[in-house]
Design a protein around this motif. Structure first.
Motif, short mmCIF file in Angstrom:
data_model
loop_
_atom_site.label_atom_id
_atom_site.label_comp_id
_atom_site.label_asym_id
_atom_site.label_seq_id
_atom_site.Cartn_x
_atom_site.Cartn_y
_atom_site.Cartn_z
N TYR A 1 70.45 64.10 39.86
CA TYR A 1 71.57 63.18 39.76
C TYR A 1 71.63 62.16 40.89
CZ TYR A 1 73.94 66.04 43.25
OH TYR A 1 74.27 66.70 44.40
N LEU A 2 70.95 62.41 42.00
CA LEU A 2 70.94 61.46 43.11
C LEU A 2 69.95 60.32 42.89
CD1 LEU A 2 71.33 63.90 46.13
CD2 LEU A 2 73.07 62.43 45.08
N ASP A 3 69.15 60.40 41.85
CA ASP A 3 68.23 59.33 41.47
C ASP A 3 68.73 58.74 40.16
OD1 ASP A 3 66.15 57.71 40.57
OD2 ASP A 3 64.58 59.12 41.16
N TYR A 4 69.56 57.71 40.26
CA TYR A 4 70.23 57.12 39.10
C TYR A 4 69.23 56.70 38.01
CZ TYR A 4 72.76 53.69 36.30
OH TYR A 4 73.30 52.97 35.25
N VAL A 5 68.20 55.97 38.39
CA VAL A 5 67.25 55.46 37.41
C VAL A 5 66.55 56.60 36.68
CG1 VAL A 5 65.11 54.12 37.10
CG2 VAL A 5 66.92 53.27 38.62
N SER A 6 66.10 57.58 37.42
CA SER A 6 65.43 58.73 36.81
C SER A 6 66.38 59.50 35.90
CB SER A 6 64.89 59.65 37.92
OG SER A 6 64.44 60.86 37.38
N SER A 7 67.61 59.69 36.34
CA SER A 7 68.60 60.42 35.54
C SER A 7 68.91 59.71 34.24
CB SER A 7 69.89 60.62 36.33
OG SER A 7 69.66 61.44 37.45
N VAL A 8 69.21 58.43 34.32
CA VAL A 8 69.53 57.66 33.11
C VAL A 8 68.32 57.62 32.18
CG1 VAL A 8 70.16 55.37 32.24
CG2 VAL A 8 71.34 56.31 34.24
N SER A 9 67.15 57.49 32.75
CA SER A 9 65.93 57.49 31.94
C SER A 9 65.73 58.83 31.24
CB SER A 9 64.72 57.18 32.84
OG SER A 9 63.53 57.27 32.11
N SER A 10 65.92 59.92 31.94
CA SER A 10 65.76 61.25 31.33
C SER A 10 66.76 61.48 30.20
CB SER A 10 65.94 62.35 32.38
OG SER A 10 64.93 62.29 33.34
N ILE A 11 68.00 61.10 30.44
CA ILE A 11 69.02 61.26 29.40
C ILE A 11 68.68 60.38 28.20
CG2 ILE A 11 71.46 60.91 28.85
CD1 ILE A 11 71.97 61.46 31.94
N SER A 12 68.30 59.15 28.45
CA SER A 12 67.94 58.22 27.37
C SER A 12 66.78 58.75 26.54
CB SER A 12 67.58 56.85 27.94
OG SER A 12 68.67 56.27 28.60
N LYS A 13 65.75 59.23 27.21
CA LYS A 13 64.58 59.76 26.48
C LYS A 13 64.97 60.96 25.63
CE LYS A 13 61.11 58.19 29.76
NZ LYS A 13 60.24 58.57 30.87
N TRP A 14 65.80 61.84 26.16
CA TRP A 14 66.21 63.01 25.40
C TRP A 14 66.98 62.58 24.16
CZ3 TRP A 14 69.67 65.75 22.81
CH2 TRP A 14 69.40 67.10 22.57
N ILE A 15 67.92 61.66 24.32
CA ILE A 15 68.75 61.19 23.20
C ILE A 15 67.88 60.50 22.16
CG2 ILE A 15 70.58 59.57 22.53
CD1 ILE A 15 71.60 62.15 23.93
N LYS A 16 66.98 59.63 22.60
CA LYS A 16 66.11 58.91 21.65
C LYS A 16 65.21 59.85 20.87
CE LYS A 16 63.83 55.38 23.15
NZ LYS A 16 63.17 54.33 23.91
#
Length: 159
Positions: free
Chosen positions: A67-82
């Motif tokens: 969670y302290l790496d915003y870009v990585s976190s948003v990317s991981s969530i986005s990939k999972w959702i997609k």
């Protein structure tokens, strides 16, 4: 049928309430976004919530993020959702860490996916609910674009 997406924290009460508001008739799966690392309180909350989900045959998915790496976190969530089979979403932004909830919301904004969002008062007095498309304006007019360009160019006075 929708996927319920939420951060997970030290207690499961907000998760339970979010699921029970809709039940099995509306929620067919749950994605809990969890900060990396082991925490006994978080593990207990997940186990307790998962016991309910098992009773009603709803699948629980857990995505761990840094969670302290915003870009990585948003990317991981986005990939999972997609990569998921879901096309309808409920974001419960009441549980867990604020920063993780903002990362969840950011992922949906970046993916341009509409979702129902809910946030429950910490006092448990009520729930506020809205949709992403109600908070993102997509019908820019020519004057709106001119204003944004003026701001970008450093204009500081109203015309």
């Amino acid at each position: 049928m929708s996927l319920l997406v939420s951060s997970v924290g030290f207690e499961e009460k907000f998760l339970l309430r979010a699921f029970l508001r809709r039940g099995r008739s509306q929620i067919s799966g749950v994605l809990l976004v969890k900060p990396l690392g082991d925490n006994e309180k978080v593990k207990k909350a997940i186990d307790s919530f998962n016991n309910l989900l098992k009773e009603v045959s709803v699948q629980l998915n857990i995505l761990e993020i840094n969670y302290l790496d915003y870009v990585s976190s948003v990317s991981s969530i986005s990939k999972w959702i997609k990569s998921s089979k879901y096309t309808s979403f409920v974001l419960s932004l009441s549980s867990g860490m604020r920063i993780v909830n903002l990362e969840i919301l950011s992922a949906f904004l970046i993916l341009d996916l509409n979702a129902e969002i809910e946030a429950e008062a910490e006092s448990l007095e009520g729930v506020v609910s809205w949709r992403i498309d109600e908070m993102v304006r997509k019908d820019f007019k020519e004057d709106d674009v001119k204003i944004l360009l003026a701001i970008q160019e450093g204009e500081k006075k109203c015309v």
